[in-house]
Design a protein around this motif. Sequence first.
Motif, short mmCIF file in Angstrom:
data_model
loop_
_atom_site.label_atom_id
_atom_site.label_comp_id
_atom_site.label_asym_id
_atom_site.label_seq_id
_atom_site.Cartn_x
_atom_site.Cartn_y
_atom_site.Cartn_z
N ASN A 51 38.95 -3.33 -49.29
CA ASN A 51 38.32 -2.34 -48.05
C ASN A 51 39.75 -1.99 -47.30
O ASN A 51 39.36 -0.58 -47.05
CB ASN A 51 37.70 -3.28 -47.04
CG ASN A 51 36.42 -4.00 -47.37
OD1 ASN A 51 35.62 -3.12 -48.26
ND2 ASN A 51 35.97 -4.95 -46.71
N ARG B 252 39.90 -10.77 -51.86
CA ARG B 252 39.98 -9.75 -52.58
C ARG B 252 39.25 -8.46 -52.09
O ARG B 252 39.73 -7.34 -52.12
CB ARG B 252 39.33 -9.92 -53.99
CG ARG B 252 39.50 -9.08 -55.06
CD ARG B 252 39.10 -9.53 -56.49
NE ARG B 252 40.00 -10.75 -56.89
CZ ARG B 252 39.66 -11.51 -57.83
NH1 ARG B 252 38.66 -11.03 -58.58
NH2 ARG B 252 40.66 -12.53 -58.10
N VAL B 253 37.98 -8.77 -51.61
CA VAL B 253 37.01 -7.67 -50.96
C VAL B 253 37.93 -7.10 -49.84
O VAL B 253 37.99 -5.97 -49.32
CB VAL B 253 35.73 -8.09 -50.55
CG1 VAL B 253 35.08 -7.27 -49.66
CG2 VAL B 253 34.76 -8.46 -51.70
N ARG C 225 37.47 -14.52 -53.43
CA ARG C 225 36.99 -13.26 -53.58
C ARG C 225 36.70 -12.50 -52.15
O ARG C 225 36.94 -11.23 -52.19
CB ARG C 225 35.50 -13.40 -54.07
CG ARG C 225 35.51 -14.08 -55.47
CD ARG C 225 36.25 -13.14 -56.48
NE ARG C 225 36.16 -13.66 -58.00
CZ ARG C 225 36.78 -14.44 -58.36
NH1 ARG C 225 37.74 -15.20 -57.71
NH2 ARG C 225 36.37 -14.95 -59.74
N ASP C 226 36.69 -13.24 -51.17
CA ASP C 226 36.69 -12.60 -49.82
C ASP C 226 37.95 -11.97 -49.69
O ASP C 226 37.85 -10.68 -48.83
CB ASP C 226 36.34 -13.70 -48.60
CG ASP C 226 34.96 -14.11 -48.72
OD1 ASP C 226 33.93 -13.51 -49.27
OD2 ASP C 226 34.65 -15.16 -48.29
#
Length: 334
Positions: free
Chosen positions: A31, A26-27, A23-24
């Motif tokens: 961004n 993906r974020v 998830r990090d």
Amino acid sequence: GWKAFFSQPAMKQLIGMSLANNRDLRVAALNVDTARAAFQIDRAALLPTLDASAGETNQHLPGGLYSTQNTGPVTYQQYSANLGVTSYEVDLFGRVRSLRDQGLETFLATEATQRATQISLVSEVASGYLSLAADNDLLKLAISTADSQNKSYELTKRSYDSGVSTSQDLVQAETTVRAAQADIAQYTRQVRQDVNALTLLVGTPIPQNLLANATLQQDWKFPQTPAGLPSDLLTRRPDIIAAEHTLKAANANIGAARAAFFPSITLTGTAGSESGSLSKLFDGGTGAWSFMPSINIPIFDGGVNQANLDIAKDTRKIDIANYEKAIQTAFKEV
């Protein structure tokens, strides 16, 4: 590339799963998309915006309101079609260009940060899998040791029952059994913690065979780092690149804040056709245009522009310190 560095199949599979599901990461990728879109908005401000419009106006007035010739009520219709430039700023002092440059550098910094996040993720998954492999081996060793100590305790107890061993020997044998059982509990807990940490990094349930078969008793091959690598290779690190682009964005922001002290010129204009009848809207003689340039000269703003410039300069000093810290951190890690 990580696929060439990590050759163990299970580790490669885990790293691939993490790159697809973490998830990090993906974020970080989202961004980058957001920063790219923001840069496109800043870049578009350098070009005039063309808008097409069409409209109809209907108005009903009571008799004798504006004209003494018309005693009865009257209804007016007006149709228009226009193409115009909306609030285009003539960038005489580079304010808009500075904002565009700031958007570009912010986008490049975000993109480098995303690469740094990916490298860190690969490293964390590899380290986590090696920790799991080590703890799996230690757990197996603890189970084997406990089994051996249990057998030793049974022999000591038989000797004690036969009067050959003392009670002290029996207590010592029992203590070693308890210590082995405590090791089993400790490494069982560590294996579960390793699995939980890996599952969080990977971002999806991990196949059980990858977890159960993790062991250091394999042919682990990692490429050797060659001697004599130059220190300027550190400039290729994404975290340093991101800090550098952030610093450049701060410089561009100073340019935009400084340009706010100068006058700004805005152009707005339309050209088209207007008629009281829709069927004659594009006939000859219906052309209409308007041109409305404006100039804004800052005289007194209560110190807002100066404060914005001071903030931009202080932000640049902060980014310089962060850039230096990124370099120092890189040397420390290497």
